[in-house]
Scaffold this active site. Structure first.
Site, PDB file in Angstrom:
ATOM      1  N   ARG A 254       1.720   0.873  -6.778  1.00 21.67           N
ATOM      2  CA  ARG A 254       1.285   1.049  -8.171  1.00 21.67           C
ATOM      3  C   ARG A 254       1.259   2.505  -8.617  1.00 21.67           C
ATOM      4  NH1 ARG A 254      -1.100  -3.455  -6.079  1.00 21.67           N
ATOM      5  NH2 ARG A 254      -2.898  -2.309  -5.319  1.00 21.67           N
TER       6      ARG A 254
ATOM      7  N   GLU B 157      -9.030  -1.511   5.685  1.00 21.20           N
ATOM      8  CA  GLU B 157     -10.197  -2.347   5.977  1.00 21.20           C
ATOM      9  C   GLU B 157      -9.834  -3.451   6.965  1.00 21.20           C
ATOM     10  OE1 GLU B 157      -9.147  -2.277   2.394  1.00 21.20           O
ATOM     11  OE2 GLU B 157     -10.067  -0.302   2.476  1.00 21.20           O
TER      12      GLU B 157
END
Length: 193
Positions: free
Chosen positions: A79, A116
């Site tokens: 992005r 994560e």
């Protein structure tokens, strides 16, 4: 789902009503990519001509350093590729792509980082950044700062200097901004992690 938990930060540079219009287009998707995560999708902003224009205007107005303090904009895949080139055009700067591993020819610099739920690696072409080149790093989101910090290290490995970072969204409480070790960081919107 309501976006009432999104705080307008630097997005207010385009005016309160315009900022609220942009925020109204952000999709909040619960339990994606896994249970307990609230995914914030700004892609609908890009599909709306008015909102896309406002987003680009706000990103440029919120750049945390003066225009003469950086030479090039670097955007993180994927992005960052959507917001970086318009920012580069509006500021009269060039654009450098920070790619996911394996997407570029062999002569690259690479940097690994933790996610994560795993790890990843990013790369840039060896000749994309010149020694001493001042870089503004951009991406859509800063959470823990892992990918942005890896991009900063990668740019420094190539001889560049990251002078600031610009983000569309920032997750509160994850201290990503602090992890970058830079004073010049801006985000257009804040939201709970």
């Amino acid at each position: 789902m309501s976006n009432s938990d999104i705080t307008i930060a630097k997005l207010n540079t385009v005016g309160e009503a315009n900022a609220q219009y942009v925020v109204s287009l952000i999709r909040s998707i619960p339990d994606f990519p896994k249970q307990g995560i609230l995914f914030r999708d700004f892609m609908p902003v890009l599909s709306d001509s008015k909102a896309n224009h406002l987003l680009n205007e706000a990103l440029v107005k919120a750049i945390p350093v003066n225009l003469d303090e950086f030479d090039t904009i670097a955007g993180l895949e994927a992005r960052g590729f959507l917001i970086g080139p318009p920012m580069a055009e509006l500021t009269g700067k060039g654009f450098v792509a920070v790619r996911k591993a394996g997407k570029l020819p062999p002569d690259t610099y690479a940097e690994d980082y933790s996610l994560e739920y795993g790890s990843a690696s990013i790369e840039i072409e060896r000749n994309a950044i010149h020694p001493g080149e001042r870089i503004l790093l951009v991406d859509d989101l800063i959470a823990t700062g892992g990918s942005a910090l890896a991009a900063r290290r990668l740019i420094e490995q190539a001889g560049g200097i990251v002078v600031g970072c610009s983000f569309v969204m920032e997750l509160d409480g994850l201290h990503g901004r602090e992890a970058l070790g830079l004073d010049a960081v801006s985000s257009l919107m804040m939201m709970p992690a």
